[in-house]
Design a protein around this motif. Structure first.
Motif: not given
Lengths: 215, 216
Positions: A124-129, B62-66, B72-76, B149-152
């Motif tokens: 999830r790093l951004s483009y600039w990061q 059960g929750q939709s994500f992209n 951050t809620s998409d970071s699964v 794993l560090a990103m949980h």
């Protein structure tokens, strides 16, 4: 080749060398960042940006630097843009070297494995990061030898500014040579260039060593 | 629980995945197997957001994500790549803490302490200051796992975790995955190695080539 003659002409040579060095530093300070930005544009997906930048690189690499100097100093005033001699030289050099650096950086950018971008993306790093923390540090290591080549070229290319009447190191030597009808000043000029390039080579080597902590 | 419903993906008219349904239950390991070219990796790349699915629904608990979202809620999803894709210019610590500090805005010391714990758990105690080129293949893989794993993440995905390693390291990878499962990690493993898949998985999903469908 008496010592007193040498000490007589050295001050004027050093004065010329000082202009050479100033031009050298300002060109690097301007053209390296310009090269980075242009190289990002050259590798972008936006076609119009690529066309414009491709044209810029073609123009800068496709014509002699000497000609560019003449155009900036004598040509631009026709359309109302007037530079002082020194500013004209710095401007032309930055544009010219920026194009060469951009092409070197483009090669560096394209040699970064796509996996690095994908890793950054799933983290999830951004483009600039990603550019700042992942891409540029790796590109710098890759391009150092080629950039070093250009840097050394720049020391000597700076002698082209004689064409717009600036007194650099080579011109200072030329003046003394034709006045005193001896090659000694030019010999000294050669030695000073060798020392300058020697220092550059040493520093570049140090920088390369700093980046040798990983393979 | 991760659910993927009616996933469809094609490349320039050639259908790779059609009407694909995948479910990974909490704390379980799902293996996706199939011959090369069947679309296993494409499926994984859609789940991890590296490819955009043509259509389909992604649900976590059960929750939709992209998967391609930047919220951050998409970071699964966490990913362990086949070639690990560690950052060669960063130390093991920096590889692990880069994203937590830059993306999650975690405090540097906190991130480092967490990285130390992860390394200890993965048998890499004291390796934090080394660079990737100084590690063996198995160690690199564990750093890649620690980094993910560090990103949980709620799910950890692997692309062919055995293929870049020495064959005799396969047992080690099995132990590693089963160990993480015991710690409560939900995992999805893409592999072409059926035996490996059977040893680690609670459930196996076979992906078969759609080429016949394409020929119609």
């Amino acid at each position: 080749m008496s010592l007193s003659y040498i000490s007589e002409i050295l001050p004027s040579l050093f004065q010329g060398a000082s202009l050479t060095l100033q031009l050298f530093f300002w060109t690097l300070i301007g053209s390296l960042p310009l090269g980075i930005v242009v190289s990002l544009g050259l590798t972008s997906n936006i076609k119009p940006i690529r066309w414009v930048l491709d044209f810029y690189v073609w123009l800068m690499r496709g014509t002699p630097l000497l000609l560019q100097l003449i155009f900036v100093f004598y040509g631009l005033p026709i359309i109302g843009v007037v530079f002082h001699r020194y500013d004209a030289a710095v401007f032309a050099f930055i544009l010219n070297y920026g194009a060469y650096f951009a092409e070197i950086f483009r090669g560096g950018l394209q040699s970064i494995d796509n996996g690095q971008y994908e890793s950054a993306r799933v983290l999830r790093l951004s483009y600039w990061q990603t550019i700042r923390k992942i891409v540029i540090p790796q590109v710098v290591k890759i391009v150092l030898p080629s950039v070093g080549n250009e840097v050394i070229n720049l020391v000597k290319d700076s002698s082209l500014v004689y064409v717009i009447g600036l007194g650099d190191l080579l011109r200072a030597g030329n003046v003394a040579t034709s006045r005193d009808v001896t090659l000694v000043p030019l010999l000294l000029v050669g030695i000073i260039y060798l020392i300058l390039v020697g220092i550059c080579t040493y520093l570049l080597h140090k920088v390369e060593q700093r980046y040798s902590y990983y393979k | 629980m991760l659910e993927i419903k009616n996933l469809k993906k094609s490349f320039s008219g050639r259908v790779i995945l059609d009407n694909m349904n995948v479910t990974v239950k909490d704390r379980e390991v799902l293996s996706i197997v199939g011959p090369s070219g069947a679309g296993k990796t494409t499926l994984l790349r859609c789940i991890t957001g590296l490819e955009k699915a043509d259509s389909g629904e992604f649900l976590i608990d059960g929750q939709s994500f992209n998967p391609q979202g930047t919220d951050t809620s998409d970071s699964v999803i966490g990913v362990v790549f086949q070639d690990f894709n560690l950052f060669p210019h960063l130390s093991v610590f920096d590889n692990i803490t880069l994203a937590p500090t830059m993306v999650l805005k975690k405090d540097k010391n906190e991130a480092k302490a967490e990285a130390e714990n992860l390394l200890a758990e993965l048998g890499l105690k004291g390796k934090g200051d080394l660079y990737p080129f100084q590690l063996s293949g198995g160690q690199k893989q564990r750093v890649a796992i620690a980094r993910a794993l560090a990103m949980h993440p709620k799910i950890l995905c692997y692309d062919e975790p055995t293929s870049a390693l020495d064959p005799n390291l396969r047992r080690e990878v099995e132990k590693l995955i089963l160990g993480l499962k015991q710690d409560g990690m939900t995992q999805l493993v893409v592999t072409h190695d059926m035996e490996f898949a059977k040893n680690i998985a609670d459930d196996i999903l076979e992906v078969s080539s759609l080429d016949k469908l394409n020929q119609k």
